[in-house]
Design an enzyme around this catalytic site. Sequence first.
Site, PDB file in Angstrom:
ATOM      1  N   ASP A   1       0.879  -1.183   0.000  1.00  0.00           N
ATOM      2  CA  ASP A   1       0.000   0.000   0.000  1.00  0.00           C
ATOM      3  C   ASP A   1       0.906   1.220   0.000  1.00  0.00           C
ATOM      4  OD1 ASP A   1      -2.149   1.977   0.659  1.00  0.00           O
ATOM      5  OD2 ASP A   1      -3.324   0.184   1.055  1.00  0.00           O
TER       6      ASP A   1
ATOM      7  N   GLY B   1       4.394   1.461  -1.836  1.00  0.00           N
ATOM      8  CA  GLY B   1       4.555   1.745  -3.259  1.00  0.00           C
ATOM      9  C   GLY B   1       3.236   2.145  -3.890  1.00  0.00           C
ATOM     10  N   ASP B   2       3.326   2.370  -5.197  1.00  0.00           N
ATOM     11  CA  ASP B   2       2.160   2.770  -5.989  1.00  0.00           C
ATOM     12  C   ASP B   2       2.017   1.712  -7.077  1.00  0.00           C
ATOM     13  OD1 ASP B   2       0.590   3.809  -8.081  1.00  0.00           O
ATOM     14  OD2 ASP B   2       1.191   5.874  -7.640  1.00  0.00           O
TER      15      ASP B   2
ATOM     16  N   HIS C   1     -12.823  -0.272  -7.112  1.00  0.00           N
ATOM     17  CA  HIS C   1     -13.933   0.668  -7.384  1.00  0.00           C
ATOM     18  C   HIS C   1     -13.479   2.135  -7.362  1.00  0.00           C
ATOM     19  CE1 HIS C   1     -14.732   0.023  -2.845  1.00  0.00           C
ATOM     20  NE2 HIS C   1     -14.066   1.143  -2.979  1.00  0.00           N
TER      21      HIS C   1
HETATM   22  C1  LIG Z   1     -10.849   1.629   0.002  1.00  0.00           C
HETATM   23  S1  LIG Z   1      -9.303   1.141   0.641  1.00  0.00           S
HETATM   24  C2  LIG Z   1      -9.508  -0.613   0.933  1.00  0.00           C
HETATM   25  C3  LIG Z   1      -8.526  -1.123   1.946  1.00  0.00           C
HETATM   26  C4  LIG Z   1      -8.548  -2.639   2.213  1.00  0.00           C
HETATM   27  N1  LIG Z   1      -8.167  -3.417   1.035  1.00  0.00           N
HETATM   28  C5  LIG Z   1      -9.883  -3.104   2.735  1.00  0.00           C
HETATM   29  O1  LIG Z   1     -10.504  -3.994   2.143  1.00  0.00           O
HETATM   30  O2  LIG Z   1     -10.306  -2.566   3.777  1.00  0.00           O
HETATM   31  C6  LIG Z   1      -8.277   1.168  -0.820  1.00  0.00           C
HETATM   32  C7  LIG Z   1      -6.793   0.991  -0.474  1.00  0.00           C
HETATM   33  O3  LIG Z   1      -6.052   0.959  -1.699  1.00  0.00           O
HETATM   34  C8  LIG Z   1      -4.868   1.715  -1.513  1.00  0.00           C
HETATM   35  N2  LIG Z   1      -4.431   2.231  -2.808  1.00  0.00           N
HETATM   36  C9  LIG Z   1      -5.125   3.058  -3.622  1.00  0.00           C
HETATM   37  N3  LIG Z   1      -4.414   3.347  -4.712  1.00  0.00           N
HETATM   38  C10 LIG Z   1      -3.228   2.693  -4.582  1.00  0.00           C
HETATM   39  C11 LIG Z   1      -2.069   2.620  -5.392  1.00  0.00           C
HETATM   40  N4  LIG Z   1      -1.987   3.321  -6.538  1.00  0.00           N
HETATM   41  N5  LIG Z   1      -1.043   1.865  -4.986  1.00  0.00           N
HETATM   42  C12 LIG Z   1      -1.121   1.186  -3.800  1.00  0.00           C
HETATM   43  N6  LIG Z   1      -2.207   1.215  -2.981  1.00  0.00           N
HETATM   44  C13 LIG Z   1      -3.244   1.964  -3.376  1.00  0.00           C
HETATM   45  C14 LIG Z   1      -5.287   2.830  -0.571  1.00  0.00           C
HETATM   46  O4  LIG Z   1      -4.186   3.418   0.102  1.00  0.00           O
HETATM   47  C15 LIG Z   1      -6.243   2.099   0.379  1.00  0.00           C
HETATM   48  O5  LIG Z   1      -5.588   1.559   1.491  1.00  0.00           O
END
Ligand SMILES: C[S@@+](CC[C@H](N)C(=O)[O-])C[C@H]1O[C@@H](n2cnc3c(N)ncnc32)[C@H](O)[C@@H]1O
Length: 215
Positions: A76, A102-103, A122
């Site tokens: 994340d 990371g991204d 989503h």
């Molecule tokens: C809505 S949250 C869901 C968190 C978890 N998977 C859950 O089910 O509770 C979406 C997660 O995706 C991560 N995220 C969004 N874009 C991302 C990216 N480009 N790279 C890595 N993580 C990402 C966000 O930081 C966040 O923690």
Amino acid sequence: MQKEGSEFFEHTYANVDLQRMFMEAQDSLSSEIAWEISRRVDWSQWRTLVDLGGARGNTAGILLEAHPHLTATVFDMPPIEPLFHEHMERLGVAGRARYQGGDWFENPLPEGDVLLCGHALHNWTTDQRRTVIAKAYDAVLPGGAFLVHDLMIDAGRERLNPLMLSLAMTLSVGGSGYTAEECTGWLAEAGFEDVEAIPLQDHDGHTVVLGRKPR
Ligand SMILES: C[S@@+](CC[C@H](N)C(=O)[O-])C[C@H]1O[C@@H](n2cnc3c(N)ncnc32)[C@H](O)[C@@H]1O
């Protein structure tokens, strides 16, 4: 790659109190679902789990609690790492869990027997989802699997909550909800085989879509 959805996370993660509030809200949704996924999927076939967008590791931590043979990497964004370590200590699984900041649009993904991506696709457009799913395919080890779980729209578009979530995502970050059929199609396009949709028992549309990577 254009990343309209990123602004929400940049804003939320710029402040430690907002980070914590957002993580607590995610955990309140993911805990029950993670316990059900721990029972409904056969975890004995895999040893290494990678949770993409796994936040502070709540889902991964519950899967580690339920299945002591597993180890996990949570991937994340970098600002969440301190909250991850704190949460893994609290769940008693710190010795089997690591964090990789990371991204997923920019960086290689950690490899594992099973990759998971929950409540995250989503936030993004269909093209962006396809990019993440293709990268997940490369990171799943041969014979492993990829699991997507989300509040998915039913084919008849009758359940209200997934439609409300979809509207909220469109208005707030430019993403949208999607059906299990669409998700199944994206995994198959990426190369996953035997793709199946497993509806969870909340009757609200939470669904796991699971695809396998050939050996
Ligand atoms: C809505 S949250 C869901 C968190 C978890 N998977 C859950 O089910 O509770 C979406 C997660 O995706 C991560 N995220 C969004 N874009 C991302 C990216 N480009 N790279 C890595 N993580 C990402 C966000 O930081 C966040 O923690």
